[in-house]
Design a protein around this motif. Structure first.
Motif, mmCIF file in Angstrom:
data_model
loop_
_atom_site.group_PDB
_atom_site.id
_atom_site.type_symbol
_atom_site.label_atom_id
_atom_site.label_comp_id
_atom_site.label_asym_id
_atom_site.label_seq_id
_atom_site.Cartn_x
_atom_site.Cartn_y
_atom_site.Cartn_z
ATOM 1 N N GLY A 258 8.961 -1.224 6.216
ATOM 2 C CA GLY A 258 8.992 -0.685 7.573
ATOM 3 C C GLY A 258 7.777 0.209 7.768
ATOM 4 N N SER A 259 7.652 0.785 8.962
ATOM 5 C CA SER A 259 6.521 1.693 9.201
ATOM 6 C C SER A 259 6.961 2.789 10.154
ATOM 7 N N GLU A 260 6.286 3.921 10.080
ATOM 8 C CA GLU A 260 6.586 5.004 11.024
ATOM 9 C C GLU A 260 5.377 5.918 11.193
ATOM 10 N N GLY A 261 5.389 6.689 12.292
ATOM 11 C CA GLY A 261 4.291 7.607 12.558
ATOM 12 C C GLY A 261 4.500 8.924 11.828
ATOM 13 N N LEU A 262 3.407 9.521 11.368
ATOM 14 C CA LEU A 262 3.474 10.819 10.679
ATOM 15 C C LEU A 262 2.571 11.824 11.392
ATOM 16 N N ARG A 304 5.052 10.075 17.545
ATOM 17 C CA ARG A 304 5.571 9.145 18.572
ATOM 18 C C ARG A 304 4.963 7.752 18.395
ATOM 19 N N LYS A 305 5.855 6.751 18.320
ATOM 20 C CA LYS A 305 5.400 5.361 18.107
ATOM 21 C C LYS A 305 4.698 4.832 19.359
ATOM 22 N N GLU A 306 3.638 4.068 19.177
ATOM 23 C CA GLU A 306 2.948 3.401 20.294
ATOM 24 C C GLU A 306 2.631 1.980 19.852
ATOM 25 N N ALA A 343 -1.944 12.392 14.399
ATOM 26 C CA ALA A 343 -0.856 11.509 13.960
ATOM 27 C C ALA A 343 -1.446 10.226 13.399
ATOM 28 N N GLY A 344 -0.725 9.601 12.486
ATOM 29 C CA GLY A 344 -1.156 8.316 11.929
ATOM 30 C C GLY A 344 0.077 7.486 11.621
ATOM 31 N N ILE A 345 -0.149 6.257 11.228
ATOM 32 C CA ILE A 345 0.979 5.361 10.947
ATOM 33 C C ILE A 345 0.947 4.960 9.480
ATOM 34 N N TRP A 346 2.093 5.041 8.814
ATOM 35 C CA TRP A 346 2.136 4.625 7.410
ATOM 36 C C TRP A 346 3.237 3.599 7.216
ATOM 37 N N SER A 347 3.157 2.875 6.114
ATOM 38 C CA SER A 347 4.138 1.844 5.816
ATOM 39 C C SER A 347 4.864 2.220 4.535
ATOM 40 N N TYR A 348 6.127 1.812 4.472
ATOM 41 C CA TYR A 348 6.930 2.124 3.280
ATOM 42 C C TYR A 348 7.761 0.896 2.928
ATOM 43 N N THR A 349 8.249 0.868 1.693
ATOM 44 C CA THR A 349 9.161 -0.210 1.311
ATOM 45 C C THR A 349 10.551 0.387 1.185
ATOM 46 N N LYS A 350 11.562 -0.472 1.357
ATOM 47 C CA LYS A 350 12.934 0.052 1.364
ATOM 48 C C LYS A 350 13.370 0.489 -0.028
ATOM 49 N N ASP A 351 12.743 -0.075 -1.084
ATOM 50 C CA ASP A 351 13.121 0.323 -2.448
ATOM 51 C C ASP A 351 12.056 1.214 -3.095
ATOM 52 N N PHE A 352 11.114 1.727 -2.314
ATOM 53 C CA PHE A 352 10.074 2.685 -2.754
ATOM 54 C C PHE A 352 8.955 2.063 -3.594
ATOM 55 N N PRO A 363 2.674 -20.156 -2.169
ATOM 56 C CA PRO A 363 1.617 -19.953 -3.177
ATOM 57 C C PRO A 363 0.251 -19.779 -2.505
ATOM 58 N N GLY A 364 -0.516 -18.854 -3.035
ATOM 59 C CA GLY A 364 -1.832 -18.560 -2.454
ATOM 60 C C GLY A 364 -1.792 -17.362 -1.526
ATOM 61 N N PHE A 365 -0.582 -17.010 -1.046
ATOM 62 C CA PHE A 365 -0.457 -15.857 -0.150
ATOM 63 C C PHE A 365 -0.110 -14.629 -1.004
ATOM 64 N N HIS A 366 -0.976 -13.598 -0.927
ATOM 65 C CA HIS A 366 -0.795 -12.383 -1.733
ATOM 66 C C HIS A 366 -0.606 -11.182 -0.803
ATOM 67 N N VAL A 367 0.042 -10.149 -1.340
ATOM 68 C CA VAL A 367 0.264 -8.923 -0.565
ATOM 69 C C VAL A 367 -0.250 -7.729 -1.378
ATOM 70 N N ALA A 368 -0.833 -6.755 -0.675
ATOM 71 C CA ALA A 368 -1.241 -5.493 -1.321
ATOM 72 C C ALA A 368 -0.848 -4.353 -0.397
ATOM 73 N N MET A 369 0.276 -3.722 -0.697
ATOM 74 C CA MET A 369 0.744 -2.605 0.145
ATOM 75 C C MET A 369 1.451 -1.580 -0.746
ATOM 76 N N ALA A 370 1.204 -0.301 -0.481
ATOM 77 C CA ALA A 370 1.871 0.732 -1.268
ATOM 78 C C ALA A 370 2.193 1.927 -0.390
ATOM 79 N N PRO A 371 3.449 2.405 -0.429
ATOM 80 C CA PRO A 371 3.708 3.707 0.182
ATOM 81 C C PRO A 371 2.928 4.745 -0.647
ATOM 82 N N THR A 372 2.635 5.902 -0.112
ATOM 83 C CA THR A 372 1.660 6.827 -0.743
ATOM 84 C C THR A 372 0.450 6.030 -1.258
#
Ligand SMILES: Cc1cc2nc3c(=O)[nH]c(=O)nc-3n(C[C@H](O)[C@H](O)[C@H](O)COP(=O)(O)OP(=O)(O)OC[C@H]3O[C@@H](n4cnc5c(N)ncnc54)[C@H](O)[C@@H]3O)c2cc1C
Length: 407
Positions: A258-262, A304-306, A343-352, A363-372
């Motif tokens: 998910g994502s939220e504004g900070l 505030r989300k936009e 303000a900025g927007i960050w993303s998080y995972t539900k299991d941290f 196959p071939g599709f990769h993801v690179a995302m990290a909370p903090t």
């Protein structure tokens, strides 16, 4: 005045290169010019991989360009749940191990990139206001010690002697000597420049609108439709920060994120006295004094989300709530004026855990995302580059981080 002002201005890739024509085909196409995408472009180029990074706006403008630049190596509030089960302890142990790997990489990064990234190891304090919070500090210190991270819990006169500027009403503090900060405005542009020097192609104002998965006979697995034309590629890396889920959705994947504004506050400059970063184990607070002697005060208060491209905006309630805790913990802030918020927007995972690696479903599709992701981003990008260029890739990325988990 405090003398740790970064002296390095990152060299910038020429506009003519950023605006150049798109190649027709490429091995790896990276979506997103934040820290994860920029660092990955570098680590893949170093390993001799052909890379095109596409960014829909300017480089470094979203989560990375708005973040506070702190290294979070101690277990922090956002990693805690109501449970203290053995499974939870194991999860926290794994996360501290990951944070230690990140600490090691940050320790060598200025040398690796041959640049002043404003890395400062100032130490970090985590405060507890109640006995219950102090117990959390002691419990987390036990897990950190098992994982190999140095932290010390202090109370009473030991605490007030160590950090006399903190409120004497605090129940206790934990101190981690390895914590600190770097300059987020310099780190990603430096990665981009070093990647470009090694042949990576970088294109801005090039948004990904759709992705077609091609049949197995085709030497290129994907056709990526961008606002500047189509590119075929063998592999994609989705490093689109808060929009990682939207890009994954284009190939039919649903990511557990998910994502939220900070909200963040900045004060006027004051006499320099606060070397370590300060956080709170029970309330939303991170606080540090910068090289300009201002205080940056944040810790996860909502903004505030936009809808993109409008930028997230601030709530006064967040400013008031955040500052009230900051003044309670550091009473001398009462005499310092707040001058700006952002303000900025960050993303998080539900299991941290981070989302990193190749999807088994696509196959071939990769993801690179990290909370903090400031703390963990370089290390995650390096890990992914290693797995994308190594024969034994299956063993490199723990199953708990793979993007298909929970599907
Ligand atoms: C206010 C704030 C303070 C923070 N403080 C800290 C901190 O102190 N320490 C810490 O460790 N972390 C912190 N974080 C979290 C950290 O900033 C992020 O986890 C990290 O920057 C994420 O980097 P990223 O590269 O994944 O995302 P981003 O920097 O958001 O980059 C993603 C990029 O993808 C691009 N993109 C999206 N969709 C498309 C598309 N369709 N086509 C092309 N490009 C696209 C976006 O334009 C964006 O530039 C903070 C976050 C915020 C918001």
């Amino acid at each position: 005045m405090h003398s740790e002002v970064p002296t390095f201005s990152p060299p910038l890739v020429a506009q003519s290169d950023l605006q150049g024509p798109l190649p027709k085909e490429v091995d790896v196409l990276i979506v997103g010019g934040g820290l994860l995408g920029s660092a990955l472009a570098y680590y893949l180029s170093v390993r001799g991989t052909e890379v095109l990074l596409v960014e829909r706006g300017e480089l470094n403008r979203e989560a990375l360009g708005t973040n506070a630049g702190s290294f979070h190596f101690q277990i922090a509030l956002h990693q805690l749940t109501a449970s203290s089960s053995p499974e939870e302890e194991k999860r926290l142990y794994r996360e501290v191990k990951l944070q230690l790997d990140a600490a090691r990489l940050w320790g060598e990064l200025e040398k690796e990139l041959d640049a002043d990234l404003g890395v400062h190891t100032t130490g970090g304090l985590m405060v507890a206001e109640t006995e219950e919070e102090l117990k959390v500090l002691r419990d987390k210190q036990r897990i950190e010690e098992m994982a190999g991270l140095e932290t010390h819990v202090m109370t009473g006169s030991e605490m007030t002697n160590f950090a006399p500027y903190l409120s004497s009403e605090l129940a206790g503090i934990a101190y981690c000597p390895q914590e600190g900060h770097a300059n987020p405005l310099v780190v990603a542009p430096t990665y981009i420049q070093r990647a470009h020097e090694r042949g990576a192609q970088i294109r801005t104002h090039c948004g990904v609108d759709a992705i077609e998965v091609l049949d197995n006979q085709n030497p290129y697995r994907f056709e990526v439709k961008t606002s500047r034309g189509s590119v075929k590629c063998r592999r994609i890396v989705d490093a689109a920060g808060a929009w990682t889920g939207d890009i994954a959705h284009m190939v039919g994947l649903r990511l557990p994120m998910g994502s939220e504004g900070l909200h963040v506050n900045v004060t006027e400059p004051a006499e320099y006295f606060l070397k370590p970063m300060v956080q709170h184990i029970g309330k939303r607070l991170t606080l540090k004094q910068t090289s300009n002697n201002t205080f940056i005060i944040g810790g996860g208060w909502p903004a505030r989300k936009e809808i993109y491209p409008k930028r997230y905006s601030n709530f006064w309630d967040s400013a008031a709530g955040n500052i009230a805790i900051a003044v309670r913990v550091l009473p001398m802030l009462r005499n310092v004026k707040l001058v700006r918020t952002w303000a900025g927007i960050w993303s998080y995972t539900k299991d941290f855990a981070p989302l990193v690696g190749e999807s088994a479903l696509v196959p071939g599709f990769h993801v690179a995302m990290a909370p903090t992701g400031f703390t963990l981003g370089p290390m995650i990008a390096n890990l992914l580059a290693e797995s994308m260029t190594s024969e034994s890739k299956a063993e490199l990325i723990p199953a708990a981080y793979l993007p298909d988990r929970g599907m």
